[in-house]
Design an enzyme around this catalytic site. Structure first.
Site, PDB file in Angstrom:
ATOM      1  CE  LYS A  80      -3.710   1.942   2.519  1.00 54.03           C
ATOM      2  NZ  LYS A  80      -4.749   1.997   3.788  1.00 54.03           N
ATOM      3  CB  SER A 155      -8.131   3.363   2.861  1.00 48.41           C
ATOM      4  OG  SER A 155      -7.184   2.863   3.739  1.00 48.41           O
ATOM      5  CB  SER A 179      -8.325   0.489   5.747  1.00 49.61           C
ATOM      6  OG  SER A 179      -8.926   1.814   5.523  1.00 49.61           O
TER       7      SER A 179
HETATM    8  N1  GLN Z   1     -13.168   3.908   6.272  1.00 51.42           N
HETATM    9  C1  GLN Z   1     -12.637   4.396   7.660  1.00 51.42           C
HETATM   10  C2  GLN Z   1     -12.129   5.834   7.474  1.00 51.42           C
HETATM   11  O1  GLN Z   1     -12.485   6.349   6.726  1.00 51.42           O
HETATM   12  C3  GLN Z   1     -11.167   3.365   7.732  1.00 51.42           C
HETATM   13  C4  GLN Z   1     -10.169   3.981   6.957  1.00 51.42           C
HETATM   14  C5  GLN Z   1      -8.941   3.117   7.471  1.00 51.42           C
HETATM   15  O2  GLN Z   1      -8.930   2.070   8.109  1.00 51.42           O
HETATM   16  N2  GLN Z   1      -7.889   3.632   7.138  1.00 51.42           N
HETATM   17  O3  GLN Z   1     -11.606   6.118   8.427  1.00 51.42           O
END
Ligand code: GLN
Length: 480
Positions: A80, A155, A179
């Site tokens: 990532k 994400s 994410s």
């Molecule tokens: N969807 C969640 C957020 O926007 C999780 C994001 C993540 O785990 N990095 O915060």
């Protein structure tokens, strides 16, 4: 999905084919590079380390043949793009870091390389890991391989699709509020968020420091166990990393035992839950019972509060973490700036996307003098209550079971229409994030349109070994 002779789902198969001479590391890399090219429209990769990967192939091949290879030799892995890899660009999918080159490697990267993994490229994600659909990326959304009009989840969307579409065997993601698990669910693959502090965060772009964890996305539980075993453990560069010994996840993977599982009733009666997901989860519960496990409903009083608590705390932490991008030290600097103040203002205005700015502003608000007690301090207290209740449930059960997400992968474009709705998508995953517990998403079937459904299991603190062996047992029984 297209079947190809190189379509592997676990490293052990690759290793035995290399050992027997029917496959070489070079052929394998060639196959993945080809897949990446053919599927570039999915937008999963932001950069491919083609020459470097090919250059490493011979070295790894020799080591395998000589019997001196590390645990991850033959593993082709994507990372990532919020994880530092020395000498390589890392953008966090933001314009802010468009030209940033890492000056050191994250501990997780050092550990992968030390075991002879081959890193094939960096993967698209939501900007600064803020989002759940990969649509906040400055470089555009990632498309779901099963239906390209739909999101990958996020994400870590690029990580999930890269594995789903066989562009690499495995990927690293990061998980602050879901994410790793939610894109894994949307793409029909396996994703595990370890216990908070199990894996070093050194060299990982900070989003919300009391939540962030790195973890693998894979086809098989076996590979998830293997990667976690390599990246977990004490790191002197991350003060909160746990010094607890890392169990041998792979050797414990085949422990079969009847388990006691609780499913949270409120999660299944939740108004936002897609009825097809509900019936898939109920079906899985019946299967687990038939396989000899105890599965019982329990009540969790705070489900309506988890999303608000998560967003108040993570926005507060992110507003502080992202203050370092000021146009002075590194990252984007506006060419229009004329003095120090305009360097700050214009660089941040032009460098950050809409969602990131929204979170910085809301985070600053909840931390501001007049509102601190009403929002930030209160959310801290609610986090404690949530943690106490979940810990209490886990004194009576081995695992908690929920859907991973209330919906399947939705159409690209829909999350921008309603931000609040997209935050509510995180209702099940943030339970483990707020409590710091390990949690895995497993594929558990598809809906009537063939879109994958994920089931989440939350384990006890530092009991990733049990979570992994139980997950392995489940997927084996279902032959998934
Ligand atoms: N969807 C969640 C957020 O926007 C999780 C994001 C993540 O785990 N990095 O915060």
């Amino acid at each position: 999905m297209p079947i190809d002779k190189y379509t592997y789902t676990k490293l052990s198969d690759i290793r035995s084919d290399i050992q027997s001479g029917s496959l070489s590391v070079k052929q394998l890399i060639g196959f993945y590079l080809q897949q990446i090219k053919e599927k570039s429209h999915l937008n999963a990769f932001l950069e491919v380390f083609e020459e470097e990967a090919l250059a490493n192939a011979a070295r790894v091949q020799d080591k395998i043949m000589l019997g001196t290879a590390g645990k991850l030799a033959g593993m082709v892995i994507g990372i990532k793009d919020n994880i530092s890899y020395k000498g390589h660009r890392m953008t966090a999918a933001s314009k802010m870091l468009e030209n940033y080159v890492s000056v050191y490697s994250a501990t997780v990267i050092e550990r992968l390389l030390a075991e002879d993994a081959i890193i094939i490229g960096r993967l698209n994600c939501d900007e600064f890991a803020m989002g759940g659909s990969n649509e906040t990326s400055y470089y555009g959304p990632v498309k779901n391989y099963i239906d390209q009009t739909r999101v990958s989840g996020g994400s870590s969307g690029g990580s999930a699709v890269a594995v789903q579409a066989n562009m690499c065997l495995a990927a690293l993601g990061t998980d602050t509020g879901g994410s790793i698990r939610q894109p894994a669910a949307f793409c029909g693959v396996v994703g595990i968020k370890p216990t908070y502090s199990r894996v070093s965060r050194y060299g990982v772009v900070a989003y919300a420091s009391s939540f962030d964890q790195v973890g693998p996305i894979t086809h098989s539980v076996e590979d998830a166990a293997l990667i976690l075993e390599v990246i977990a453990g004490k790191d002197e560069h991350d003060n909160v990393s746990s010094s607890l010994e890392v169990p041998d996840y792979t050797t414990r993977l085949h422990e079969d035992a009847p388990r006691k599982i609780a499913y949270i009733e409120e999660t299944l009666n939740h108004e936002g839950l897609d009825p097809e997901i509900k019936s898939a989860i109920l079906h899985n519960i019946e299967e687990l019972k038939a396989e000899g496990h105890i599965v019982e409903p329990v009540s969790f009083a705070y489900l309506d509060y988890v999303v608000a608590t998560y967003y108040i705390l993570t926005m507060a932490e992110s507003s502080s973490n992202l203050s370092r991008y000021d146009g002075v030290r590194y990252g984007y600097r506006s060419p229009k700036a004329t003095d120090l103040e305009s360097v700050y203002k214009l660089s941040r205005t032009e460098g950050f996307g809409e969602e990131v700015k929204r979170r910085i502003m809301l985070g600053t608000f909840v931390l501001s003098a007049g509102y601190y007690d009403a929002y930030y301090a209160k959310a801290q207290k609610v986090r404690r209550l949530i943690k106490e209740q979940v810990d209490e449930l886990l004194t009576q059960y081995d695992f908690l079971l929920t859907p991973t997400a209330p919906t399947v992968a939705y159409k690209i474009g829909t999350s921008k229409e309603d931000t609040l709705k997209s935050y509510l998508e995180d209702v099940y995953t943030v339970i483990a994030s707020l409590t710091g517990l390990p949690a895995i998403s497993l594929p558990c079937g598809t809906n009537s349109e063939g879109l994958p459904i994920g089931m989440q299991l939350i384990g006890k603190r530092f009991e990733e070994d049990k979570l992994l062996s139980f997950s392995n047992q489940i997927l084996k029984e279902r032959q998934l």
